[in-house]
Every structure is written in C-alpha cells, then in structure tokens.
Design an enzyme around this catalytic site. Structure first.
Site, PDB file in Angstrom:
ATOM      1  N   LYS A  58      72.420  17.936  24.005  1.00 17.57           N
ATOM      2  CA  LYS A  58      71.956  16.588  24.310  1.00 17.57           C
ATOM      3  C   LYS A  58      73.107  15.742  24.868  1.00 17.57           C
ATOM      4  O   LYS A  58      74.264  16.012  24.564  1.00 17.57           O
ATOM      5  CB  LYS A  58      71.443  15.919  23.020  1.00 17.57           C
ATOM      6  CG  LYS A  58      70.142  16.454  22.492  1.00 17.57           C
ATOM      7  CD  LYS A  58      69.745  15.720  21.215  1.00 17.57           C
ATOM      8  CE  LYS A  58      68.450  16.265  20.650  1.00 17.57           C
ATOM      9  NZ  LYS A  58      67.279  16.030  21.506  1.00 17.57           N
ATOM     10  N   ARG A 110      59.787  23.075  17.055  1.00 14.81           N
ATOM     11  CA  ARG A 110      58.610  23.941  17.069  1.00 14.81           C
ATOM     12  C   ARG A 110      58.951  25.360  16.619  1.00 14.81           C
ATOM     13  O   ARG A 110      58.104  26.083  16.101  1.00 14.81           O
ATOM     14  CB  ARG A 110      57.966  23.908  18.464  1.00 14.81           C
ATOM     15  CG  ARG A 110      58.848  24.385  19.566  1.00 14.81           C
ATOM     16  CD  ARG A 110      58.390  23.912  20.939  1.00 14.81           C
ATOM     17  NE  ARG A 110      58.755  22.537  21.218  1.00 14.81           N
ATOM     18  CZ  ARG A 110      58.466  21.892  22.350  1.00 14.81           C
ATOM     19  NH1 ARG A 110      57.767  22.494  23.290  1.00 14.81           N
ATOM     20  NH2 ARG A 110      58.838  20.651  22.527  1.00 14.81           N
ATOM     21  N   LYS A 138      59.525  19.212   9.252  1.00 19.33           N
ATOM     22  CA  LYS A 138      60.679  19.662  10.047  1.00 19.33           C
ATOM     23  C   LYS A 138      61.970  19.173   9.387  1.00 19.33           C
ATOM     24  O   LYS A 138      62.164  17.976   9.202  1.00 19.33           O
ATOM     25  CB  LYS A 138      60.573  19.127  11.477  1.00 19.33           C
ATOM     26  CG  LYS A 138      61.812  19.379  12.341  1.00 19.33           C
ATOM     27  CD  LYS A 138      61.641  18.848  13.777  1.00 19.33           C
ATOM     28  CE  LYS A 138      62.952  18.921  14.564  1.00 19.33           C
ATOM     29  NZ  LYS A 138      62.814  18.377  15.937  1.00 19.33           N
TER      30      LYS A 138
HETATM   31  N1  BES Z   1      64.440  16.110  17.738  1.00 22.65           N
HETATM   32  C1  BES Z   1      64.098  16.108  19.110  1.00 22.65           C
HETATM   33  C2  BES Z   1      63.037  15.085  19.459  1.00 22.65           C
HETATM   34  C3  BES Z   1      63.490  13.660  19.569  1.00 22.65           C
HETATM   35  C4  BES Z   1      64.258  13.241  20.625  1.00 22.65           C
HETATM   36  C5  BES Z   1      63.075  12.748  18.630  1.00 22.65           C
HETATM   37  C6  BES Z   1      64.627  11.927  20.722  1.00 22.65           C
HETATM   38  C7  BES Z   1      63.431  11.426  18.747  1.00 22.65           C
HETATM   39  C8  BES Z   1      64.219  11.004  19.779  1.00 22.65           C
HETATM   40  C9  BES Z   1      63.563  17.473  19.513  1.00 22.65           C
HETATM   41  O1  BES Z   1      64.112  18.560  18.857  1.00 22.65           O
HETATM   42  C10 BES Z   1      63.859  17.641  20.960  1.00 22.65           C
HETATM   43  O2  BES Z   1      65.003  17.687  21.292  1.00 22.65           O
HETATM   44  N2  BES Z   1      62.827  17.719  21.765  1.00 22.65           N
HETATM   45  C11 BES Z   1      62.987  17.836  23.163  1.00 22.65           C
HETATM   46  C12 BES Z   1      61.967  18.807  23.686  1.00 22.65           C
HETATM   47  C13 BES Z   1      62.185  19.211  25.106  1.00 22.65           C
HETATM   48  C14 BES Z   1      63.441  20.038  25.228  1.00 22.65           C
HETATM   49  C15 BES Z   1      60.981  19.992  25.562  1.00 22.65           C
HETATM   50  C16 BES Z   1      62.797  16.463  23.780  1.00 22.65           C
HETATM   51  O3  BES Z   1      61.946  15.713  23.327  1.00 22.65           O
HETATM   52  O4  BES Z   1      63.561  16.133  24.696  1.00 22.65           O
HETATM   53 ZN    ZN Z   2      64.860  18.183  17.007  1.00 20.12          ZN
HETATM   54 MN    MN Z   3      65.902  19.210  19.813  1.00 21.07          MN
END
Ligand code: BES
Ligand code: ZN
Ligand code: MN
Length: 484
Positions: A268, A342, A256
């Site tokens: 975020k 994903r 990724k």
């Molecule tokens: N890159 C993030 C995952 C992440 C978040 C890694 C915090 C490390 C620390 C990923 O793209 C993401 O934002 N995932 C979301 C998924 C959710 C929206 C289903 C998450 O984990 O909040």
């Molecule tokens: Zn991400």
């Molecule tokens: Mn994300």
C-alpha cells in the site's frame, strides 16, 4: 458506569437530587411537557439568542434557579425517535463529560421505549470512553459514573430491558474499541487469542486456539499464504457460547483478523497506512458481540471464528501470481496480495461448515471500494437471503447501527475468472466491494450467509481517529433475534 431507570413524573424534576439534569426538549418553549421552572429559563435563553430548538443545540445552566440539580443541560431533539433522542443525548453528554457531575439524570417529554434506553446507555458509554492503553498522558476519565433515565410508569419495563441490552452492547463496543485501537505491535494475533481466552474465562465460554501447525494440517492454504510473510505467528480462534441445547444449530460469526495490513508484496502507499492496524475491526466486533451476547444469555448457540495474522512483505511472502489451494479444495490465483481479507475469510467460512450452522455472518474491513460506495454511515450488507436481509434491516433500526444492502448478482462473478486457478482473488476495480463479496460467496454454498463490509464504519480517520466499535450493536441485535 452504573445505568438505571427511575419512574418519575414531570413535576418531580425540580426536586431531582442529582449532579446534573439533562432535559431533552422537542418543539418549542410552549411545550406543556416542560417543567415550569425550566420553561422560564429556556424561554429566556431563546429570547437572548442562547438557545434554539434545533438538532444538536444545547443550553448549559449552572445552579439554575428553581432546580435542586447543580447543573442543567437542555438539549433539543427534532423528534421523539430513538435516533433523534440519541443525537440530543450525545450533544448533552458532550457538554457534561469534562465537568464534575457524577450522577446524571436524563428526562424526555415523550414515551420511552427499550430502544431509547439502549441508545442512552450506548451513547453514554461512548461519550466517556477514553483510549489510554499506550497513552499515559490521556485525559482523565470523565467523572460521570451513574446515569438515571427518568421514565413514566407504563414505559418502565421496556426501559429496564433496553438499559440491560444497552449495557451489554456498550461493554461489547468498548471491548471492540479497545482491541482495535491498540497498535499492531500490541494487538497481535496472539494477543487477540489471549483476549478471547480471557473472555472465555470471565464468561464461561469454550475457546479453542489453533496455531500454524493445526491450520496446515487442516489445509487452509489461503489463510497460510497471507500469514507466511510475517514473523508474527498466526492464530485461528474459535469461541463458543452455549445458550441452548447442544444439537441446536449455532449462529456463526466470522471476523477478519488482519492485525496489520501493509498490502504485502502489492504494498500500500505510505499515507494513512497506520490505519491498517484497524484491519482486525471485524474480529474486534465479533469478540465484542460475543461478550454482549454472553452477558445477555439468549437461548441460542453462537460460534465466533477469527482467522488472525499480519499481511506483510518479506522474502517469504506470497507473490502476485502464486496459486494456493484453499480449505474448500478450490484453487486461487493471488493476483493482488492486498486482497488478503477474502483469503483468510474463505478458509474460515469453509471451516464454519463443520458446525452445521443455522446461518453464518462474516464481518470484515474488506474493501476500500465499499467506503467509496457507502461512505462512513452504512456498513455494506451482502446476502442472497431476503429473510436475513430484513432481519438485518430491523437490527439496524433498533440498534441505530445502520447497514445498506448491496447487490450480489451472478454477473459480478465474471471478474474472478483466472486462467491458472479456479478463481483469481481480485476482479475489476469498479464494483470492488461486490466482487469481494462474490468471492466469499463461492465458499458459502452450504449454509445461509450474509457478509458485512465494515471498511467505512469500523473506525474514524482524522482528528477523531479511532475505532468505533461498530457493528457490535447491529450484530448483537441480529443475533438476539435468532433466539426467537
Ligand atoms: N483492508 C483493506 C481494505 C480497506 C482499505 C479498508 C482502505 C479500509 C480502508 C483490504 O485488505 C484491501 O486492501 N482491499 C483492497 C482490495 C483490492 C486489492 C482488490 C482495496 O480495497 O484496495
Ligand atoms: Zn485488509
Ligand atoms: Mn489488503
């Protein structure tokens, strides 16, 4: 750093002509393996309360009587295992790295294996690593530039092999850390592609880089949807290491490469958002692994794929509820634009089919839920393939880069149902790391596959904020095992 080994008897320690001698000790001062000159010093330090035979404890002595070495660090290990050895070495190097010693020799009172030697090499490289690309005021490089592992004659062959492997892994880890630590305005998709090309030049690898037009022509609707909110051009990187006959099915690694993840329209919170520059940690570790493999030259073929782009909100950004068609033909309702990893991975995983792979592993800082589940010690391993799972377990053991297998039962797929597309891109919050893996699973039916969620292991937060270079060790060991 120059890593080497030297065959040496315990009696020779006192005469060792090095800048610093690191002595790993296990048990207590009555250990017969302790050099007599050292045993006295250690016993005295224990008596005066300056040292204990406890994990992490060290004793520093300057110009110790009876030794030729100018510095001595005694470091306690709880066992003779590579893991305990590494922990003691890390503590000892922590003492030494800010001092003037250039040539450091390490001695341990037990038989050494290749894994011990590798642990030393990677620990040393980690200890002296200093990020400075955008910080000219960073501390000067550590003086240590030569590391000798003292070993008994019967262990020499394994130690030599372990050192070579450790050196290659260390170089891969360093590359991964360098790339991931760079801020997102430096580490863009284009810069990642340029680094891949550079790696190709230095190591004789074929590297292709696709741009937006190429990706449009192919029909990567999911990847394009993530990239469309940013002005920074996307890159789709494909790098080939050829170590075996052309017709041998390759191992494929997919990383990724979100160079910054703001969440997009599903933006975020501001706190710690800077850490989303590390969201290309999967890409960094795949390129780091490629480097390690290219240096070790195993007899196998390896293809590394990195879909790289930014995830930003803008007038052109993808919106919650938008439906896109992935390269596989399956449609996706993008319910949350922050579940972008994903989306870029699914198209890369479909692209991987064209290589008729022996197996595919994707690596991604995919979910916060994985951090909740496993914390920062184990990466999450998801696979329905028991043989791959046990190979990963073995790789984790020998590289000291742990992962933990998570479930992938059909039941978790439920949450991805959508009324408007073949699937949504998110499920319920609970078990979020697993639903994310279930999403990817829908794109991997044509080959053996495993997924590593490294959201908790690719970087550290807080005062030690920075990339770890994980899981380059794990991946390198896993890939090397495919040569057999
Ligand atoms: N890159 C993030 C995952 C992440 C978040 C890694 C915090 C490390 C620390 C990923 O793209 C993401 O934002 N995932 C979301 C998924 C959710 C929206 C289903 C998450 O984990 O909040
Ligand atoms: Zn991400
Ligand atoms: Mn994300």
């Amino acid at each position: 750093m120059d890593f080497r080994h030297q065959i040496s008897a315990p009696e020779a320690l006192a005469g060792m002509d090095v800048d610093a001698l690191v002595l790993i000790v296990v048990g207590d001062s009555s250990d017969p393996a302790l050099d007599t000159a050292v045993a006295g010093l250690v016993a005295d330090a224990v008596k005066s309360g300056d040292f204990e035979f406890k994990s992490g404890r060290t004793l520093y002595l300057h110009r110790p009587a009876g030794l030729k070495a100018a510095r001595l660090v005694v470091a306690a290990a709880t066992a003779a295992t590579p893991k305990a050895f590494k922990k003691a070495v890390v503590a000892a190097l922590g003492q030494l790295k800010s001092l003037g010693a250039r040539h450091v020799a390490v001695s341990a009172p037990f038989a050494l294996t290749a894994d011990h030697a590798e642990a030393l090499a990677t620990a040393a490289a980690d200890a002296v690593y200093q990020y400075r690309h955008t910080k000219p005021s960073a501390a000067a490089d550590a003086a240590i530039d030569k590391l000798t592992l003292l070993c008994a004659k019967p262990d020499a062959k394994a130690v030599k092999q372990g050192m070579a492997r450790g050196q290659a892994v260390a170089a891969g880890v360093k590359l991964a850390r360098e790339l991931a630590n760079r801020p997102a305005n430096h580490c863009t998709p284009t810069m990642l592609a340029d680094h891949a090309k550079k790696l190709g030049k230095s190591h004789g690898l074929k590297v292709e880089v696709l741009d937006r037009k190429d990706v449009e022509k192919l029909g990567m609707g999911a990847f394009l949807a993530v990239a469309q909110g940013s002005d920074e051009p996307l890159r789709f990187i494909v790098a080939h290491y050829e170590g075996a006959d052309k017709d041998r099915p390759p191992v494929v690694l997919v990383g990724k490469g979100i160079t910054f993840d703001s969440g997009g329209i599903s933006i975020k919170p501001a706190a710690e958002m800077d850490e989303m520059k590390f969201d290309m940690g999967g890409a960094a570790s795949v390129l780091g692994t490629l480097r390690a493999v290219a240096e070790l030259k195993p007899k196998l073929n390896l293809v590394c794929i990195v879909p790289a782009c930014e995830n930003l909100p803008s007038g052109s950004a993808v919106k919650p509820g938008d439906v896109v068609t992935s390269l596989s033909g399956q449609t996706i309702e993008i319910l949350n634009t922050d579940a972008e990893g994903r989306l870029v991975l699914c198209d890369a995983l479909t692209y991987a089919e064209r290589f008729k792979p022996a197996l595919v592993v994707d690596v991604a800082t995919l979910t916060g839920a994985c951090v909740v589940a496993l914390g920062h010690h184990h990466s999450g391993l998801f696979t329905a393939d028991d043989a791959m799972a046990s190979q990963f377990q073995a790789a984790a053991q020998s590289s000291l880069d742990p992962c933990w297998r998570m479930p992938l039962d059909e039941e978790y797929d439920e949450g991805l149902k959508s009324n408007f597309a073949d699937m949504g891109n998110v499920g319920p919050r609970q078990g979020g790391a697993i639903t994310a893996a279930m999403f990817l699973r829908r794109y991997t039916g044509k080959y053996r596959w495993a997924h590593l969620d490294i959201a908790g292991t690719a970087w550290k937060s807080g005062v030690a904020k920075g990339a770890t270079g994980r899981p380059v060790g794990l991946l390198t060991h896993f890939v090397l095992a495919q040569a057999n």
